[in-house]
Design an enzyme around this catalytic site. Structure first.
Site, PDB file in Angstrom:
ATOM      1  CE1 TYR A  62      -5.020 -11.833  -1.369  1.00 26.12           C
ATOM      2  CE2 TYR A  62      -2.897 -11.656  -2.501  1.00 26.12           C
ATOM      3  CZ  TYR A  62      -4.110 -11.104  -2.125  1.00 26.12           C
ATOM      4  OH  TYR A  62      -4.437  -9.822  -2.520  1.00 26.12           O
ATOM      5  NE  ARG A 119      -3.436  -4.269   0.745  1.00 25.83           N
ATOM      6  CZ  ARG A 119      -3.928  -4.804  -0.357  1.00 25.83           C
ATOM      7  NH1 ARG A 119      -3.684  -4.235  -1.497  1.00 25.83           N
ATOM      8  NH2 ARG A 119      -4.621  -5.902  -0.302  1.00 25.83           N
TER       9      ARG A 119
END
Ligand code: D61
Ligand code: MG
Length: 388
Positions: free
Chosen positions: A168, A225
């Protein structure tokens, strides 16, 4: 604390702060008169406090390319970060974003405040993009395409393992490093850096952000998140959000220290990357964010405040770093001081104490072997006062 209070406590912040203020004013006066370039540079100043000033020192052509690179990716990130956009709307935009930059009539309204203005007026960014040299355009398009696809992948996927975490961070920041290296090379000022080193430059910055922003990200509305990898936090708690509850303070700090120890692995690649740079302006542009990241990690290590509010470096300290980061000796010095100071913060009861200490020893060794530690001038005191 207000500006005046901070200055009374740290009077030697005054001169660097004044210098920074004057540099910012000078930069604002230099904003180009054509409306699209004017928009891009004033937007850069609004959305990125620290990057705007360092970008300003680059040579004109490279500066224009880096400014557009930044705004294109910031716009892409605004789409990624807007948790109110439905997945089936968001994913196609992320994937096609690299094509939208060639289309002056394209725009998509999202984000808030300055980011909303950036999105609504995106035609200024694409107009400026279309004026860049082909070499710069190709680099920006390629990175935007890869980042958009990577972001789309992680919209539907959680960060489970440490490998996922690295993947990521590669998409959202490592690729920025690869892109910047290509832009530096295209400008003719630098050799092309190896991808793994460019990637590490981004990973170190992104991981520092992810560590520092724990609370902000977990409290995100309408949906939290989560970027801390399960493989790390599951050693300490059952759910990532449990780290913010007071009864888990000991576990939370241990988990935080584990995350910092993970980020330390990139520091040696970063030193290698920076030591190969030749252009002084490019060097400063790369080194300042790195030293700020180190300062932030130093502040965060073993600090429960990460789970309570915002942990940020004093503005005066940021000003000092910008003023005093000029050579590789300054960087080795800052990395060295940081590592020594962190060593004193490691508690022998911390489950990762040995691992953390081993990584810090490796960094201090590299810095000592550079042979320039006694050549640096002034930054030495900066890191020491971060923690006091
Ligand atoms: C040398 C100098 C600067 C470097 C570098 C090497 C290598 C990588 C980077 C800068 C990028 C580091 C990104 C760290 C900050 N993280 C974010 O802004 C997150 O968004 C990531 C996606 C958009 C990236 C936009 C960007 C950032 C810095 C740039 C750039 C583009 C272009 C040129 C120069 C610097 C983060 O943003 C929200 C937040 O931090 O508040 C997120 O959404 O995770
Ligand atoms: Mg993002």
């Amino acid at each position: 604390m207000g500006t005046l209070g901070a200055l009374v406590k740290h009077p030697d912040d005054f001169y660097p702060l004044l210098k920074l203020k004057m540099a910012a004013r000078h930069a604002e006066k230099q904003i180009p008169s054509e409306p699209h370039w004017g928009f891009c540079f004033s937007m850069l100043h609004k959305v990125s406090r620290s990057f705007a000033l360092v970008i300003q020192q680059l040579d004109t052509k490279l500066r224009n390319a880096v400014c557009i690179f930044y705004l294109v990716l910031r716009a892409l990130d605004t789409v990624e970060d807007d948790t109110s956009i439905a997945t089936d709307v968001k994913v196609p935009i992320l994937i096609a974003f690299h094509r939208h930059i060639y289309d002056r009539s394209w725009h998509f309204s999202c984000g808030t405040k300055d980011y909303k203005v950036l999105m609504d007026q995106f035609h200024h960014v694409s107009t400026a993009f279309l004026e860049l040299e082909k070499g710069y355009q190709d680099a920006i398009e390629d990175i935007t395409k890869r980042m958009g696809a990577g972001m789309a992948k992680f919209i539907c996927k959680e960060v489970e393992t440490v490998d996922d975490y690295d993947e990521y961070c590669h998409y959202v920041a490592g690729l920025v490093g690869l892109g910047l290296s290509k832009l530096f090379h295209a400008s003719g000022a630098e050799d092309l850096a190896p991808d793994t080193l460019s990637n590490s430059m981004g990973l170190f910055l992104q991981k520092t952000n992810i560590i520092r922003d724990y609370l902000e990200d977990i409290n995100e509305i309408p949906k939290s998140r989560m970027f801390w990898p399960r493989q790390i936090w599951s050693k300490y708690v059952n759910k990532l959000e449990d780290l913010k509850y007071e009864e888990n303070s000991v576990k939370a700090v241990q988990c935080l220290n584990d995350m910092v120890t993970n980020a330390l692995t990139h520091m040696e690649d970063c030193l290698k990357y920076m030591s190969a740079l030749r252009d002084p302006a490019i060097f400063k542009f790369c080194a300042i964010p790195q030293i700020m990241a180190i300062g932030t990690l130093a502040l965060c290590y073993n600090n429960i405040e990460v789970f309570r509010g915002v942990v940020k470096m004093r503005r005066g300290l940021t000003a000092k770093v910008i003023d005093r980061t000029n050579s590789m000796a300054d960087v080795y010095g800052a990395f060295y001081d940081f590592s020594c100071m962190l060593k004193t913060k490691v508690d022998s009861k911390d489950p990762n104490a040995q691992k953390t200490l081993a990584r810090l020893d490796a960094i201090t060794k590299t810095c000592r072997e550079s042979g320039v530690l006694n050549k640096r001038t002034i930054l030495s005191s900066t890191i020491a006062c971060i923690v006091s």
